[in-house]
Design a protein around this motif. Structure first.
Motif, PDB file in Angstrom:
ATOM      1  N   ALA A 160       7.804-102.833 -33.357  1.00  0.00           N
ATOM      2  CA  ALA A 160       6.476-102.908 -32.743  1.00  0.00           C
ATOM      3  C   ALA A 160       6.276-104.220 -31.994  1.00  0.00           C
ATOM      4  CB  ALA A 160       5.402-102.744 -33.821  1.00  0.00           C
ATOM      5  N   ALA A 161       6.881-105.299 -32.499  1.00  0.00           N
ATOM      6  CA  ALA A 161       6.725-106.607 -31.847  1.00  0.00           C
ATOM      7  C   ALA A 161       7.333-106.627 -30.454  1.00  0.00           C
ATOM      8  CB  ALA A 161       7.357-107.692 -32.714  1.00  0.00           C
ATOM      9  N   LEU A 162       8.297-105.734 -30.203  1.00  0.00           N
ATOM     10  CA  LEU A 162       8.952-105.690 -28.896  1.00  0.00           C
ATOM     11  C   LEU A 162       8.222-104.814 -27.893  1.00  0.00           C
ATOM     12  CD1 LEU A 162      12.714-105.282 -29.901  1.00  0.00           C
ATOM     13  CD2 LEU A 162      11.534-107.398 -29.266  1.00  0.00           C
ATOM     14  N   ALA A 163       7.236-104.039 -28.358  1.00  0.00           N
ATOM     15  CA  ALA A 163       6.622-103.006 -27.515  1.00  0.00           C
ATOM     16  C   ALA A 163       6.097-103.552 -26.195  1.00  0.00           C
ATOM     17  CB  ALA A 163       5.518-102.295 -28.290  1.00  0.00           C
ATOM     18  N   THR A 164       5.440-104.679 -26.232  1.00  0.00           N
ATOM     19  CA  THR A 164       4.837-105.235 -25.011  1.00  0.00           C
ATOM     20  C   THR A 164       5.535-106.510 -24.539  1.00  0.00           C
ATOM     21  OG1 THR A 164       3.222-106.472 -26.342  1.00  0.00           O
ATOM     22  CG2 THR A 164       2.590-104.257 -25.586  1.00  0.00           C
ATOM     23  N   ALA A 165       6.665-106.834 -25.138  1.00  0.00           N
ATOM     24  CA  ALA A 165       7.386-108.048 -24.733  1.00  0.00           C
ATOM     25  C   ALA A 165       7.893-107.901 -23.298  1.00  0.00           C
ATOM     26  CB  ALA A 165       8.554-108.305 -25.671  1.00  0.00           C
ATOM     27  N   PRO A 166       7.741-108.939 -22.466  1.00  0.00           N
ATOM     28  CA  PRO A 166       8.175-108.869 -21.061  1.00  0.00           C
ATOM     29  C   PRO A 166       9.683-109.054 -20.921  1.00  0.00           C
ATOM     30  CG  PRO A 166       7.216-111.016 -21.501  1.00  0.00           C
ATOM     31  CD  PRO A 166       7.050-110.215 -22.762  1.00  0.00           C
ATOM     32  N   ILE A 167      10.453-108.067 -21.432  1.00  0.00           N
ATOM     33  CA  ILE A 167      11.909-108.148 -21.370  1.00  0.00           C
ATOM     34  C   ILE A 167      12.451-106.892 -20.685  1.00  0.00           C
ATOM     35  CG2 ILE A 167      12.113-109.619 -23.405  1.00  0.00           C
ATOM     36  CD1 ILE A 167      12.821-107.154 -25.055  1.00  0.00           C
ATOM     37  N   HIS A 168      13.690-106.948 -20.245  1.00  0.00           N
ATOM     38  CA  HIS A 168      14.312-105.806 -19.589  1.00  0.00           C
ATOM     39  C   HIS A 168      14.459-104.642 -20.565  1.00  0.00           C
ATOM     40  CE1 HIS A 168      15.547-107.642 -15.679  1.00  0.00           C
ATOM     41  NE2 HIS A 168      15.384-108.746 -16.382  1.00  0.00           N
ATOM     42  N   GLU A 169      14.316-103.438 -20.038  1.00  0.00           N
ATOM     43  CA  GLU A 169      14.301-102.249 -20.886  1.00  0.00           C
ATOM     44  C   GLU A 169      15.617-102.025 -21.624  1.00  0.00           C
ATOM     45  OE1 GLU A 169      11.805-100.403 -21.891  1.00  0.00           O
ATOM     46  OE2 GLU A 169      10.523-101.762 -20.750  1.00  0.00           O
ATOM     47  N   ASP A 170      16.743-102.369 -20.991  1.00  0.00           N
ATOM     48  CA  ASP A 170      18.017-102.158 -21.691  1.00  0.00           C
ATOM     49  C   ASP A 170      18.122-103.058 -22.910  1.00  0.00           C
ATOM     50  OD1 ASP A 170      18.277-104.491 -20.203  1.00  0.00           O
ATOM     51  OD2 ASP A 170      20.387-104.134 -19.710  1.00  0.00           O
ATOM     52  N   ALA A 171      17.582-104.267 -22.808  1.00  0.00           N
ATOM     53  CA  ALA A 171      17.591-105.183 -23.950  1.00  0.00           C
ATOM     54  C   ALA A 171      16.648-104.688 -25.041  1.00  0.00           C
ATOM     55  CB  ALA A 171      17.196-106.589 -23.515  1.00  0.00           C
ATOM     56  N   ARG A 172      15.488-104.177 -24.636  1.00  0.00           N
ATOM     57  CA  ARG A 172      14.548-103.642 -25.630  1.00  0.00           C
ATOM     58  C   ARG A 172      15.203-102.493 -26.405  1.00  0.00           C
ATOM     59  NH1 ARG A 172       9.424-104.486 -24.432  1.00  0.00           N
ATOM     60  NH2 ARG A 172       9.805-103.973 -22.242  1.00  0.00           N
ATOM     61  N   ALA A 173      15.854-101.590 -25.670  1.00  0.00           N
ATOM     62  CA  ALA A 173      16.511-100.452 -26.321  1.00  0.00           C
ATOM     63  C   ALA A 173      17.634-100.923 -27.247  1.00  0.00           C
ATOM     64  CB  ALA A 173      17.062 -99.499 -25.263  1.00  0.00           C
TER      65      ALA A 173
END
Length: 377
Positions: free
Chosen positions: A350-363
């Protein structure tokens, strides 16, 4: 100097856009191998005994492992730097985390008197064996422990040297130093807990987990990766901090369960070491909290029972260890701990949901959160 570090690694294929986890780990392994080869040559030129000493350190570093710390640091960096950023200048920083990890493992094994790590003899057992094989004078176990401590110290120095070869902003060093202090602080609390288990609690066991494991396994590597990008921002730093703390704690809680119920053939470590020493892990503290008076009495070690002497005498029998594990299960603590793991993984994601990071890194970080907390070893 980063290019000097990587010259021997170029043929291994530095991962770029869309790199697989295997390609990244291969590059990290190659960077470590190249760096260590130079260090061994330098020490070997002083005295052959030092060369043998350094080769033992190399073997411990390269003996396998999940390479989680460099992987988390990589995705922390990649999440902000993006897929087009060149990896070569920062790769030494990722590899340096494995040298720091070896330092921590070697010292931890000495403190716990562990016999195996990653399916192989621990450093102090290797050196004790060399002592006996060469028929040296003095106590082999004492020599083994002293030598292993020096191996750990050497790996920590090597980690500093390799980190210095990365193209890194000054703030990277601040994260790195904070990570080292927190890991050592957590390790001391861990040792302290073994000496006064009656004064420990679930909350204090979790405090140990945050500092000894979560900080240097997930949280600080992620933030160090962010710092390596040179594009730090408060929102990303906060998201990485929350994710790292939650997933890092869950990682340690899984380790607590594996320390009692894991298969040594899979984990590479002896079963029931935590039970044998009376280590006040979150699992054991939770079991005592949930236990009936009769169960609590079975889980309480007298001071002699908590000791695992180097000569193998004393301590609990296999049957007694098995019974303690069964009592812990009967308290419901393992099931409760599983719930705590799930809650922390959910919080981290949940902490990553709105983090301004690239989608591949989020996944990738979401996948890592699940994988590292539901592992068999």
């Amino acid at each position: 100097m980063a290019n000097d570090t990587l010259q021997g690694n170029l043929h291994r294929g530095i991962p770029r856009q869309g790199a697989s986890p295997h390609a990244l780990i291969h590059a990290i392994q190659g960077t470590l191998a190249d760096f260590l080869a130079a260090q061994i040559g330098s020490l070997d030129s002083v005295d052959p005994a030092l060369g043998r000493f350094a080769r033992t350190a190399r073997d411990l570093v390269l003996a396998g492992g999940k390479r989680l710390r460099p992987v988390f640091a990589y995705w922390g960096w990649r999440g902000v730097a993006g897929p087009e950023a060149p990896l070569e200048p920062v790769l030494p920083a990722f590899a340096a985390l494995e040298l720091m990890h070896t330092f921590a493992l070697v010292h931890d094994d000495v403190m716990d008197e562990s016999d195996t790590r990653r399916g192989h003899p621990t450093a102090h057992r290797i050196f004790a064996g060399q002592h006996e094989q060469d028929r040296r004078t003095g106590d082999a176990n004492r020599f083994g422990a002293a030598s292993a401590i020096l191996i750990g110290d050497l790996c920590l120095v090597w980690a500093d040297q390799l980190l210095a070869r990365a193209d890194a902003p000054p703030i990277v060093r601040a994260y790195y130093d904070r990570m080292r202090v927190e890991a050592i602080a957590g390790q001391y609390l861990d040792v302290l807990g073994e000496s006064q288990p009656s004064a420990w609690s679930v909350e204090r066991a979790l405090l140990v987990a945050r500092h000894k494991t979560a900080s240097y396994t997930v949280q600080r590597p992620l933030q160090l990766g962010l710092a390596l990008s040179g594009r730090t921002d408060d929102d990303t730093d906060s998201a990485y901090g929350k994710y790292g703390l939650a997933v890092g704690e869950a990682f340690q809680l899984r380790d607590d369960l594996l320390g009692v119920y894991g298969d040594p053939a899979v984990t590479g470590k002896p079963a029931s070491d935590d039970l044998r020493t009376g280590k006040p892990t979150a699992l054991l503290m939770l079991a005592r909290k949930l236990a009936t008076p009769a169960q609590r009495a079975e889980l309480t070690l007298d001071p002699a029972g908590a000791v695992n002497p180097a000569d193998g005498s004393g301590g609990l029998t296999p049957a007694e260890l098995e019974r303690r594990a069964q009592v812990i299960t009967e308290t419901g603590a393992p099931a409760r701990l599983e719930g705590m793991i799930q809650e922390r993984v959910a919080d981290g994601i949940a902490a990553l949901a709105t983090a301004p990071i690239h989608e591949d890194a989020r996944a990738a970080l979401i996948e890592l959160a699940v994988r590292v907390t539901h592992r068999p070893a």
